[in-house]
Design an enzyme around this catalytic site. Sequence first.
Site, PDB file in Angstrom:
ATOM      1  CB  CYS A   1      37.115  25.007  -3.694  1.00 48.84           C
ATOM      2  SG  CYS A   1      36.057  24.851  -2.230  1.00 48.84           S
TER       3      CYS A   1
ATOM      4  CG  HIS B   1      35.055  29.141  -5.614  1.00 47.49           C
ATOM      5  ND1 HIS B   1      35.087  28.012  -6.394  1.00 47.49           N
ATOM      6  CD2 HIS B   1      34.764  28.720  -4.348  1.00 47.49           C
ATOM      7  CE1 HIS B   1      34.830  26.947  -5.653  1.00 47.49           C
ATOM      8  NE2 HIS B   1      34.637  27.353  -4.407  1.00 47.49           N
TER       9      HIS B   1
ATOM     10  CD  GLU C   1      35.764  29.253  -9.709  1.00 50.85           C
ATOM     11  OE1 GLU C   1      35.188  28.342  -9.097  1.00 50.85           O
ATOM     12  OE2 GLU C   1      36.854  29.734  -9.340  1.00 50.85           O
TER      13      GLU C   1
END
Length: 228
Positions: free
Chosen positions: A86, A203, A205
């Site tokens: 990002c 994302h 994660e």
Amino acid sequence: MKSAIVLFPGTNRERDMAATLKRVTGKAPEIVWHGETRLPEVDLIVLPGGFSYGDYLRCGAIAANSPIMPDVIARANAGTFVLGVCNGFQMLTETGLLPGALMRNANLQFVCRDVHLKVENTQTPFTSAYEPGQVIRVPVAHGDGNYFADEKTLDALEDSGRVVLRYCDEKGALTQTANPNGSQRNIAGILNEAGNVLGLMPHPEDMTDARLGGTDGLGLFESIAAAA
């Protein structure tokens, strides 16, 4: 695998990233303040998501000139794995480690939702745990994720297999409606020429624990750990 996360004023995804790296590798990453000038000896450097410096000037532009960044660039050029997610992807384009630019979303609105991604190339240190063409689901949260590059650059990315992830629908179709930000050719993530630097807007994660809604993002971190 040893890793480090660079922390900037306005970063807000470093804890998610740190939790994922510890979950996958068993080792907590080092958090390095952007004002430092040297990174520790690590296998992976992460530029996490957030709104560094409030996204003033251009997203990632001020962060790209932080004191730590010359060492990030030097480590990347020496072969260390670098992951920019990002805002981190925006920094990678601002430093020139990756080509192109991230512009305002096509609809000029902030987008925050799950998207589907098609894994286009599994012959990379970041995607080897996936199957070719596999569709995964991960969240996005950005206002400036519209990837842009000139046609020559786009063709070079395509020809060299450096377009790693594309926005798609749940069946893998590369449709306009599946593209959350207007990125050219539905591009969600790209590699540098050497293959050790990955930038992506979604994302992964945040999709590594079933308690948070899924584990589709785990493969990316498992791939890096295996490569390291």
